[in-house]
Write a protein that holds these residues in place. Structure first.
Motif, mmCIF file in Angstrom:
data_model
loop_
_atom_site.group_PDB
_atom_site.id
_atom_site.type_symbol
_atom_site.label_atom_id
_atom_site.label_comp_id
_atom_site.label_asym_id
_atom_site.label_seq_id
_atom_site.Cartn_x
_atom_site.Cartn_y
_atom_site.Cartn_z
ATOM 1 N N GLY A 167 0.827 -1.194 0.000
ATOM 2 C CA GLY A 167 0.000 0.000 0.000
ATOM 3 C C GLY A 167 0.868 1.252 0.000
ATOM 4 O O GLY A 167 2.091 1.191 0.142
ATOM 5 N N THR A 168 0.213 2.399 -0.133
ATOM 6 C CA THR A 168 0.947 3.645 -0.352
ATOM 7 C C THR A 168 1.602 4.189 0.906
ATOM 8 O O THR A 168 2.771 4.569 0.900
ATOM 9 C CB THR A 168 -0.004 4.721 -0.917
ATOM 10 N N ALA A 169 0.839 4.267 2.005
ATOM 11 C CA ALA A 169 1.364 4.906 3.217
ATOM 12 C C ALA A 169 2.565 4.154 3.775
ATOM 13 O O ALA A 169 3.576 4.753 4.149
ATOM 14 C CB ALA A 169 0.267 5.010 4.271
ATOM 15 N N ARG A 170 2.490 2.831 3.818
ATOM 16 C CA ARG A 170 3.590 2.043 4.364
ATOM 17 C C ARG A 170 4.815 2.120 3.458
ATOM 18 O O ARG A 170 5.941 2.264 3.925
ATOM 19 C CB ARG A 170 3.136 0.590 4.542
ATOM 20 N N THR A 171 4.596 2.039 2.145
ATOM 21 C CA THR A 171 5.718 2.170 1.215
ATOM 22 C C THR A 171 6.356 3.546 1.329
ATOM 23 O O THR A 171 7.581 3.682 1.342
ATOM 24 C CB THR A 171 5.238 1.945 -0.234
ATOM 25 N N GLY A 172 5.523 4.584 1.426
ATOM 26 C CA GLY A 172 6.040 5.939 1.573
ATOM 27 C C GLY A 172 6.856 6.117 2.832
ATOM 28 O O GLY A 172 7.876 6.821 2.837
ATOM 29 N N ALA A 173 6.418 5.472 3.907
ATOM 30 C CA ALA A 173 7.159 5.576 5.171
ATOM 31 C C ALA A 173 8.535 4.935 5.055
ATOM 32 O O ALA A 173 9.547 5.516 5.472
ATOM 33 C CB ALA A 173 6.357 4.922 6.299
ATOM 34 N N TYR A 174 8.598 3.732 4.480
ATOM 35 C CA TYR A 174 9.894 3.085 4.288
ATOM 36 C C TYR A 174 10.791 3.919 3.370
ATOM 37 O O TYR A 174 11.992 4.060 3.607
ATOM 38 C CB TYR A 174 9.715 1.690 3.680
ATOM 39 N N PHE A 175 10.190 4.476 2.303
ATOM 40 C CA PHE A 175 10.972 5.252 1.355
ATOM 41 C C PHE A 175 11.528 6.520 1.996
ATOM 42 O O PHE A 175 12.530 7.073 1.523
ATOM 43 C CB PHE A 175 10.108 5.616 0.142
ATOM 44 N N SER A 176 10.903 6.967 3.075
ATOM 45 C CA SER A 176 11.352 8.191 3.742
ATOM 46 C C SER A 176 12.712 8.047 4.416
ATOM 47 O O SER A 176 13.297 9.050 4.837
ATOM 48 C CB SER A 176 10.314 8.637 4.787
#
Length: 356
Positions: free
Chosen positions: A241-250
């Motif tokens: 999903g988007t939020a979890r992927t975005g968090a890791y990418f941060s």
């Protein structure tokens, strides 16, 4: 969640973070707008060559059939390219002319927050307290990593950088809508369109192409730091999903800073270690997530690489050699069951409001 689930997002962050110090080495030889275009162009050209090699393999018949984007999904993909590949870099470059590098680094952390907020409130992606806390902890580490007293002062440059972050957050959420397609194909299309657009803008603005060696270096950094990174990012969107992927990418800046210390040797300061600790804690909070409840899968038809697991119990209307994973259009029937899951492409269901 296991390390295996998080691996594509973490690898994407590592590649993108590593590209930043190498791109910095090229800034003196190439203008910012042209450099952005060449990085994206390197991404698109490199991935297109890989796709061509994949199509040539004798065992790639199912892959050749899957290398297309459904007509109904092109608006999502073109929207992602417009916001993330064209508008985002333009806003960033305009903002950088009016604000300091320290301020830009600090403000760029807002992308992760925007990505999660849009995912949660617009696309209704589920998140429990642990995921929210993990995201905030990772973002806190990013703020520490780029902190400079007084750097985030209010200015038009700062607003432009915030606008760039919003564009990339929209891009992340729109890309999720096409993440069932071949990840390398999606990344190649985004790279080619964004690369051609930004390079054309730069050349029309008076920039000229650099020498062959510098041009090759730009394309190579773009292929690794943008192309392969984006491919892995799309794979992560499909599974997390988007939020979890975005968090890791941060956590990408952490890799960038670490490599910068290797290129320009110096002893990391206290803020670096505090930021690393916060990012590690945030990542651990995400990895230890266990989301399980009774849920219902609505009937669905789509195409992506898959194995015949509990969500893919279907027959084939073509000769199948038994090789997995493979890709073809397939249908999912309605199903109700319970197991640990994340907001992947098969679990985009609504959740009842929690009552504490």
């Amino acid at each position: 969640m296991s390390i295996r689930n998080a691996a594509p997002a973490l690898a994407a962050a590592a590649l993108f973070g590593a590209s930043t110090p190498f791109a910095k080495l090229l800034v003196g030889d190439v203008g910012p707008l042209l450099l952005a275009g060449l990085l994206y162009l390197g991404s698109g050209v490199g991935l297109s060559l890989l796709l061509g090699l994949r199509r040539m393999r004798p065992s790639a018949a199912d892959e050749r059939a899957s290398l297309r984007i459904p007509k109904a999904e092109w608006p999502w993909l073109l929207g992602a390219v417009a916001f993330g590949g064209v508008l985002g870099p333009v806003f960033l470059l305009l903002g950088l002319t009016q604000t300091s590098g320290a301020a830009a680094s600090l403000l760029l952390n807002i992308e992760g927050v925007f990505t999660a907020v849009i995912a949660w409130f617009v696309f209704k992606e589920n998140a429990d307290r642990q995921i929210v806390l993990g995201m905030l902890t990772i973002m806190g580490g990013g703020l520490l990593l780029s902190w400079a007293p007084g750097a985030a002062s209010f200015s038009m440059g700062a607003l432009l950088i915030v606008a760039a972050c919003l564009c990339w957050a929209i891009d992340n959420n729109l890309t999720r809508k096409v993440s069932t397609n071949d990840a390398m194909l999606v990344a190649a299309i985004k790279g080619l369109i964004a690369g051609i657009s930004n390079t054309s803008f730069a050349l029309l603005s008076g920039d000229s192409l650099p020498g062959v060696s510098t041009l090759g270096a730009c394309m190579a950094v773009g292929f690794l730091g943008y192309g392969l990174s984006l491919t892995l990012f799309v794979v992560a969107l499909r599974g997390l999903g988007t939020a979890r992927t975005g968090a890791y990418f941060s956590i990408a800046p952490l890799f960038g800073v670490a490599i910068s210390f290797a290129i320009w040797p110096s002893m990391p300061g206290l803020l670096f270690w505090l930021a690393a600790a916060l990012m590690a804690i945030g990542t651990w909070l995400h990895i230890r997530e266990r989301h399980e409840h009774v849920h219902t899968h609505e009937p669905l038809e789509h195409s992506h690489r898959h194995r015949h697991d509990e969500h893919h119990q279907h027959s084939h209307d073509f000769a199948w050699d038994g090789v997995e994973p493979h890709s073809h259009p397939h249908q999912h029937v309605a199903m109700t069951h319970s197991h640990t899951h994340y907001p992947d492409i098969h679990h985009r269901h609504q959740h009842p409001k929690r009552r504490d």
